[in-house]
Write a protein that holds these residues in place. Structure first.
Motif, PDB file in Angstrom:
ATOM      1  N   ALA A  24      20.570  -3.551  -7.595  1.00 14.38           N
ATOM      2  CA  ALA A  24      19.132  -3.665  -7.326  1.00 14.38           C
ATOM      3  C   ALA A  24      18.496  -2.278  -7.283  1.00 14.38           C
ATOM      4  CB  ALA A  24      18.914  -4.394  -6.003  1.00 14.38           C
ATOM      5  N   ARG A  25      17.409  -2.119  -8.019  1.00 14.05           N
ATOM      6  CA  ARG A  25      16.708  -0.836  -8.067  1.00 14.05           C
ATOM      7  C   ARG A  25      15.313  -0.934  -7.463  1.00 14.05           C
ATOM      8  NH1 ARG A  25      18.643   2.934 -11.491  1.00 14.05           N
ATOM      9  NH2 ARG A  25      16.550   3.699 -11.954  1.00 14.05           N
ATOM     10  N   SER A  26      14.621  -2.015  -7.735  1.00 11.88           N
ATOM     11  CA  SER A  26      13.266  -2.218  -7.218  1.00 11.88           C
ATOM     12  C   SER A  26      13.351  -3.145  -6.010  1.00 11.88           C
ATOM     13  CB  SER A  26      12.366  -2.824  -8.297  1.00 11.88           C
ATOM     14  OG  SER A  26      11.086  -3.128  -7.766  1.00 11.88           O
ATOM     15  N   ILE A  27      13.059  -2.596  -4.829  1.00 15.67           N
ATOM     16  CA  ILE A  27      13.247  -3.323  -3.583  1.00 15.67           C
ATOM     17  C   ILE A  27      11.908  -3.481  -2.883  1.00 15.67           C
ATOM     18  CG2 ILE A  27      14.432  -3.305  -1.347  1.00 15.67           C
ATOM     19  CD1 ILE A  27      16.386  -1.242  -2.761  1.00 15.67           C
ATOM     20  N   THR A  28      11.660  -4.675  -2.390  1.00 12.81           N
ATOM     21  CA  THR A  28      10.459  -4.911  -1.584  1.00 12.81           C
ATOM     22  C   THR A  28      10.874  -5.420  -0.221  1.00 12.81           C
ATOM     23  OG1 THR A  28       9.042  -5.357  -3.496  1.00 12.81           O
ATOM     24  CG2 THR A  28       8.322  -6.218  -1.384  1.00 12.81           C
ATOM     25  N   GLU A  29      10.397  -4.726   0.805  1.00  9.31           N
ATOM     26  CA  GLU A  29      10.728  -5.045   2.194  1.00  9.31           C
ATOM     27  C   GLU A  29       9.506  -5.667   2.874  1.00  9.31           C
ATOM     28  OE1 GLU A  29      12.195  -2.450   6.061  1.00  9.31           O
ATOM     29  OE2 GLU A  29      10.617  -1.657   4.759  1.00  9.31           O
ATOM     30  N   LEU A  52      10.948   1.642  -3.464  1.00 10.30           N
ATOM     31  CA  LEU A  52      10.804   0.787  -2.289  1.00 10.30           C
ATOM     32  C   LEU A  52       9.335   0.525  -2.030  1.00 10.30           C
ATOM     33  CD1 LEU A  52      11.860  -0.658   0.279  1.00 10.30           C
ATOM     34  CD2 LEU A  52      11.692   1.543   1.457  1.00 10.30           C
ATOM     35  N   THR A  53       9.000  -0.743  -1.889  1.00 10.99           N
ATOM     36  CA  THR A  53       7.669  -1.161  -1.448  1.00 10.99           C
ATOM     37  C   THR A  53       7.828  -1.851  -0.103  1.00 10.99           C
ATOM     38  OG1 THR A  53       6.829  -1.463  -3.694  1.00 10.99           O
ATOM     39  CG2 THR A  53       5.689  -2.642  -1.933  1.00 10.99           C
ATOM     40  N   PHE A  63       6.506   4.309  12.053  1.00  8.11           N
ATOM     41  CA  PHE A  63       6.685   3.996  10.631  1.00  8.11           C
ATOM     42  C   PHE A  63       5.590   4.654   9.796  1.00  8.11           C
ATOM     43  CE2 PHE A  63       5.385   1.442   6.984  1.00  8.11           C
ATOM     44  CZ  PHE A  63       6.546   1.435   6.241  1.00  8.11           C
ATOM     45  N   LEU A  64       4.362   4.544  10.249  1.00  8.91           N
ATOM     46  CA  LEU A  64       3.254   5.119   9.488  1.00  8.91           C
ATOM     47  C   LEU A  64       3.381   6.638   9.387  1.00  8.91           C
ATOM     48  CD1 LEU A  64       0.323   2.949  10.888  1.00  8.91           C
ATOM     49  CD2 LEU A  64       1.448   2.743   8.669  1.00  8.91           C
ATOM     50  N   HIS A  75       3.479   1.604   0.706  1.00  8.78           N
ATOM     51  CA  HIS A  75       3.253   0.702   1.826  1.00  8.78           C
ATOM     52  C   HIS A  75       2.000  -0.120   1.586  1.00  8.78           C
ATOM     53  CE1 HIS A  75       2.899  -1.070   5.701  1.00  8.78           C
ATOM     54  NE2 HIS A  75       1.787  -0.424   5.993  1.00  8.78           N
ATOM     55  N   LEU A  76       2.119  -1.435   1.731  1.00 10.94           N
ATOM     56  CA  LEU A  76       0.995  -2.353   1.594  1.00 10.94           C
ATOM     57  C   LEU A  76       0.661  -2.906   2.972  1.00 10.94           C
ATOM     58  CD1 LEU A  76       2.163  -4.298  -1.608  1.00 10.94           C
ATOM     59  CD2 LEU A  76       0.700  -2.263  -1.464  1.00 10.94           C
ATOM     60  N   ALA A  77      -0.504  -2.556   3.486  1.00  8.51           N
ATOM     61  CA  ALA A  77      -0.928  -2.993   4.817  1.00  8.51           C
ATOM     62  C   ALA A  77      -1.583  -4.361   4.715  1.00  8.51           C
ATOM     63  CB  ALA A  77      -1.886  -1.974   5.429  1.00  8.51           C
TER      64      ALA A  77
END
Length: 270
Positions: A24-29, A52-53, A63-64, A75-77
């Protein structure tokens, strides 16, 4: 030092091993909180030239502060159900957000739809699939859940093992930070129920699904496409932990001990 370990980062070796096995290369958390797992995912992504998104409408200031210093992390708020449809070419989803049936079932649905659209095998790693969230909804923001999909709840409710009901201001509770459904069990209630329903509906001969259940630290679940070219290697990584009876016994023991401490504290305070 916290008395109760609870972070998804406790599984970091297993999670990173799974990601490596799946290439896995493109990871979304989904769900950053303090960013403990985020930092390890970012280091992994950097090492392999991936990305990482992170999706979280209200992460902790720590975190911020960290993400402001790491421009490679996006980062998507926003909530998961708002942000996920805009994602693309995701190799792996790390899901540790709002632990209720409506949210998790829709997160899995969207992840699956995007994986099919982008020609990617599904790989979703989810936290908090064991007690207390397995069969009972947990709400950070109940108002975001449509009323017809939301169980009666209370921010004052506490829960304990073996009691499908609740206790006011007793047991394992959120102290105003989150709410519990007032009843455990039944249809469309809890994270494990959402996963089981998703797998049962989506597991077909053309696209079989596998589910690994690691019964420790509130439970880790891995749902993946059993026909993926990397499925055998991911299975090899996860199989020793899947439904492991020793891990389950240790988890039950630590939770009972923690609940006993809470009970002592409550009786002392009373």
């Amino acid at each position: 030092m916290t008395l109760l370990i609870h972070s998804m980062s406790e599984f970091s070796d297993l999670i990173l091993g799974t990601l490596h096995a799946a290439e896995a290369r493109s990871i979304t958390e989904i769900g950053a909180e303090f960013g403990g797992m985020s930092q390890q995912l970012a280091a992994y992504a950097k090492a392999i030239g991936g990305s990482l998104t992170s999706i979280d409408p209200g992460p902790k200031p720590e975190f911020l502060d960290w993400v402001a210093r790491v421009p490679a992390v996006r980062h998507l708020a926003a909530t998961s159900l708002e942000a996920m449809p805009g994602c693309s070419n995701v190799d792996a989803w790390i899901i540790d957000g709002d632990h209720n049936y409506y949210t998790v079932s829709n997160e899995l649905r969207i992840a699956d739809e995007l994986s099919r659209r982008d020609g990617k095998p599904l790989l979703a790693i989810l936290h908090d699939i064991s007690w207390p969230c397995a069969r009972r909804d947990f709400y950070y923001a109940p108002e975001r859940i449509p009323a017809e999909h939301r169980h009666p709840y209370s921010f004052d409710a506490g829960v304990t093992i073996g009691d499908p009901g609740y206790r006011d201001h007793r047991g394992f509770r959120g102290g105003g930070h989150f709410a519990w459904a007032l009843q455990e069990g039944g249809p469309r209630n809890g994270v494990l129920t959402a996963i089981e329903d998703f797998v049962a509906a989506g597991d077909t001969e053309a696209r079989p699904l596998s589910f690994a259940n690691i019964p420790a630290v509130f439970g880790l679940g891995v749902v993946f496409d059993a026909s993926a070219p990397w499925a055998a290697e991911v299975t090899r990584v996860l199989e020793p932990y899947h439904n492991n009876s020793l891990l389950a016994s240790l988890e039950l023991n630590r939770l009972r001990n923690y609940l006993a401490v809470l009970d002592w504290q409550d009786r002392d305070a009373a």
